[in-house]
Design a protein around this motif. Structure first.
Motif, PDB file in Angstrom:
ATOM      1  N   VAL A 167       0.839  -1.200   0.000  1.00  0.00           N
ATOM      2  CA  VAL A 167       0.000   0.000   0.000  1.00  0.00           C
ATOM      3  C   VAL A 167       0.875   1.253   0.000  1.00  0.00           C
ATOM      4  N   GLU A 168       2.034   1.157   0.622  1.00  0.00           N
ATOM      5  CA  GLU A 168       2.943   2.296   0.705  1.00  0.00           C
ATOM      6  C   GLU A 168       3.864   2.415  -0.506  1.00  0.00           C
ATOM      7  N   GLY A 169       3.671   1.576  -1.489  1.00  0.00           N
ATOM      8  CA  GLY A 169       4.453   1.655  -2.713  1.00  0.00           C
ATOM      9  C   GLY A 169       5.352   0.455  -2.903  1.00  0.00           C
ATOM     10  N   ALA A 170       5.716   0.197  -4.169  1.00  0.00           N
ATOM     11  CA  ALA A 170       6.554  -0.948  -4.493  1.00  0.00           C
ATOM     12  C   ALA A 170       7.939  -0.819  -3.864  1.00  0.00           C
ATOM     13  N   ARG A 171       8.468   0.407  -3.821  1.00  0.00           N
ATOM     14  CA  ARG A 171       9.807   0.591  -3.237  1.00  0.00           C
ATOM     15  C   ARG A 171       9.817   0.184  -1.770  1.00  0.00           C
ATOM     16  N   ARG A 172       8.783   0.581  -1.035  1.00  0.00           N
ATOM     17  CA  ARG A 172       8.695   0.207   0.375  1.00  0.00           C
ATOM     18  C   ARG A 172       8.545  -1.308   0.509  1.00  0.00           C
ATOM     19  N   PHE A 173       7.750  -1.912  -0.369  1.00  0.00           N
ATOM     20  CA  PHE A 173       7.563  -3.360  -0.324  1.00  0.00           C
ATOM     21  C   PHE A 173       8.891  -4.085  -0.492  1.00  0.00           C
ATOM     22  N   TRP A 174       9.702  -3.667  -1.474  1.00  0.00           N
ATOM     23  CA  TRP A 174      10.970  -4.352  -1.714  1.00  0.00           C
ATOM     24  C   TRP A 174      11.952  -4.102  -0.582  1.00  0.00           C
ATOM     25  N   LEU A 175      11.912  -2.917   0.025  1.00  0.00           N
ATOM     26  CA  LEU A 175      12.785  -2.645   1.170  1.00  0.00           C
ATOM     27  C   LEU A 175      12.429  -3.573   2.328  1.00  0.00           C
ATOM     28  N   VAL A 176      11.142  -3.643   2.656  1.00  0.00           N
ATOM     29  CA  VAL A 176      10.696  -4.512   3.751  1.00  0.00           C
ATOM     30  C   VAL A 176      11.065  -5.960   3.444  1.00  0.00           C
ATOM     31  N   THR A 177      10.833  -6.393   2.224  1.00  0.00           N
ATOM     32  CA  THR A 177      11.141  -7.765   1.829  1.00  0.00           C
ATOM     33  C   THR A 177      12.621  -8.070   1.997  1.00  0.00           C
ATOM     34  N   ALA A 178      13.482  -7.146   1.556  1.00  0.00           N
ATOM     35  CA  ALA A 178      14.933  -7.365   1.647  1.00  0.00           C
ATOM     36  C   ALA A 178      15.395  -7.450   3.095  1.00  0.00           C
ATOM     37  N   VAL A 179      14.932  -6.522   3.936  1.00  0.00           N
ATOM     38  CA  VAL A 179      15.359  -6.516   5.334  1.00  0.00           C
ATOM     39  C   VAL A 179      14.854  -7.760   6.054  1.00  0.00           C
ATOM     40  N   VAL A 180      13.604  -8.125   5.797  1.00  0.00           N
ATOM     41  CA  VAL A 180      13.033  -9.316   6.441  1.00  0.00           C
ATOM     42  C   VAL A 180      13.806 -10.563   6.031  1.00  0.00           C
ATOM     43  N   ALA A 181      14.119 -10.692   4.738  1.00  0.00           N
ATOM     44  CA  ALA A 181      14.856 -11.860   4.271  1.00  0.00           C
ATOM     45  C   ALA A 181      16.237 -11.939   4.917  1.00  0.00           C
ATOM     46  N   LEU A 182      16.917 -10.796   5.041  1.00  0.00           N
ATOM     47  CA  LEU A 182      18.261 -10.793   5.603  1.00  0.00           C
ATOM     48  C   LEU A 182      18.248 -11.040   7.115  1.00  0.00           C
ATOM     49  N   VAL A 183      17.392 -10.311   7.834  1.00  0.00           N
ATOM     50  CA  VAL A 183      17.327 -10.480   9.290  1.00  0.00           C
ATOM     51  C   VAL A 183      16.780 -11.861   9.635  1.00  0.00           C
ATOM     52  N   VAL A 229       6.175 -13.852   5.369  1.00  0.00           N
ATOM     53  CA  VAL A 229       4.829 -13.692   5.932  1.00  0.00           C
ATOM     54  C   VAL A 229       4.911 -13.122   7.346  1.00  0.00           C
ATOM     55  N   PHE A 230       5.776 -13.693   8.177  1.00  0.00           N
ATOM     56  CA  PHE A 230       5.911 -13.216   9.551  1.00  0.00           C
ATOM     57  C   PHE A 230       6.534 -11.817   9.574  1.00  0.00           C
ATOM     58  N   GLY A 231       7.438 -11.546   8.637  1.00  0.00           N
ATOM     59  CA  GLY A 231       8.020 -10.211   8.548  1.00  0.00           C
ATOM     60  C   GLY A 231       6.995  -9.163   8.168  1.00  0.00           C
ATOM     61  N   TYR A 232       6.146  -9.478   7.200  1.00  0.00           N
ATOM     62  CA  TYR A 232       5.098  -8.530   6.809  1.00  0.00           C
ATOM     63  C   TYR A 232       4.116  -8.314   7.963  1.00  0.00           C
ATOM     64  N   PHE A 233       3.827  -9.383   8.694  1.00  0.00           N
ATOM     65  CA  PHE A 233       2.958  -9.248   9.870  1.00  0.00           C
ATOM     66  C   PHE A 233       3.570  -8.265  10.866  1.00  0.00           C
ATOM     67  N   GLY A 234       4.854  -8.467  11.197  1.00  0.00           N
ATOM     68  CA  GLY A 234       5.518  -7.565  12.136  1.00  0.00           C
ATOM     69  C   GLY A 234       5.508  -6.126  11.656  1.00  0.00           C
ATOM     70  N   TYR A 235       5.700  -5.948  10.366  1.00  0.00           N
ATOM     71  CA  TYR A 235       5.715  -4.588   9.809  1.00  0.00           C
ATOM     72  C   TYR A 235       4.335  -3.937   9.894  1.00  0.00           C
ATOM     73  N   VAL A 236       3.312  -4.663   9.459  1.00  0.00           N
ATOM     74  CA  VAL A 236       1.959  -4.100   9.431  1.00  0.00           C
ATOM     75  C   VAL A 236       1.482  -3.747  10.836  1.00  0.00           C
ATOM     76  N   VAL A 237       1.818  -4.588  11.817  1.00  0.00           N
ATOM     77  CA  VAL A 237       1.371  -4.334  13.184  1.00  0.00           C
ATOM     78  C   VAL A 237       2.129  -3.159  13.806  1.00  0.00           C
ATOM     79  N   LEU A 238       3.446  -3.104  13.601  1.00  0.00           N
ATOM     80  CA  LEU A 238       4.255  -2.092  14.285  1.00  0.00           C
ATOM     81  C   LEU A 238       4.331  -0.753  13.563  1.00  0.00           C
ATOM     82  N   ARG A 239       3.907  -0.683  12.309  1.00  0.00           N
ATOM     83  CA  ARG A 239       3.964   0.621  11.635  1.00  0.00           C
ATOM     84  C   ARG A 239       2.944   1.593  12.223  1.00  0.00           C
ATOM     85  N   VAL A 240       2.028   1.076  13.027  1.00  0.00           N
ATOM     86  CA  VAL A 240       1.047   1.935  13.691  1.00  0.00           C
ATOM     87  C   VAL A 240       1.743   2.979  14.560  1.00  0.00           C
ATOM     88  N   ILE A 241       2.851   2.591  15.227  1.00  0.00           N
ATOM     89  CA  ILE A 241       3.498   3.513  16.153  1.00  0.00           C
ATOM     90  C   ILE A 241       4.667   4.254  15.509  1.00  0.00           C
TER      91      ILE A 241
END
Length: 199
Positions: A86-102, A124-136
């Protein structure tokens, strides 16, 4: 008298969802190729404590042990991936890269030496963590309220599954990938400047 330049056409908002859809399509294409070609691609996954398997940080999330494994990951991957996109493809790929590495690094370090890990559940678990914590995370109040509503729905739908996947994972399921994937997603949500969605 000078003619004004025509307005620049913006790409439709729906195009941002092509990133998670395309990544999921790639997983299905790989699984299909794995089913029809001799041998298996699973060996390209992440093998703990093996420096020769670090390509698994990138390839591991794309590989699955079976069709059942892939199908089980597909729906939550698509739903949560689109909520990140929802925040854009660039944000999606950033989140994906960090989640895969961490997620991959934590799995590689904490799993028993030689354990082979594959599957999109780390994402899946990385996206969950992101969606829940981006609130704050910092952002416009209206967007934070919307994100809070989305996070609540996501917690209701997937919260029990996430807790079970981390604290009650059965044999052959990597709680390490789940835990560190969620940590990776949370880190992206809590650090850095997030681009606000286009109006």
């Amino acid at each position: 008298m000078t003619a004004s330049a025509p307005p620049v056409a913006r790409s439709p908002k729906a195009t941002r969802f092509l990133a998670p859809i395309g990544l999921l399509a790639l997983m299905w294409a790989i699984q299909l190729a794995d089913a029809v070609l001799p041998g298996t691609f699973v060996g390209w996954g992440l093998r703990s404590w093996d420096l020769g398997s670090l390509q698994g940080l990138v390839l591991g999330p794309l590989l699955h042990a079976s069709w059942t494994h892939l199908i089980g990951n597909s729906v939550p991957f698509l739903i949560l991936g689109c909520l990140v996109a929802v925040e854009g493809a660039r944000r999606f790929w950033l989140v994906t890269a960090v989640v895969a590495l961490v997620g991959g690094a934590g799995t590689w370090l904490l799993n028993a030496p030689g354990t082979l890990t594959v599957g999109a559940s780390v994402l899946v678990f990385g996206y969950f963590g992101y969606v829940v914590l981006r609130v704050i995370a910092p952002g416009r109040l209206a967007h934070r309220i919307a994100y809070a509503g989305i996070a609540l729905i996501v917690i209701v739908l997937y919260g029990t599954t996430v807790l079970t996947g981390i604290f009650g994972a059965g044999p052959g399921i990597s709680w390490q990938a789940h835990l560190f994937g969620a940590i990776g997603g949370g880190l992206v949500a809590l650090t850095g400047r997030r681009r606000e969605p286009a109006a």
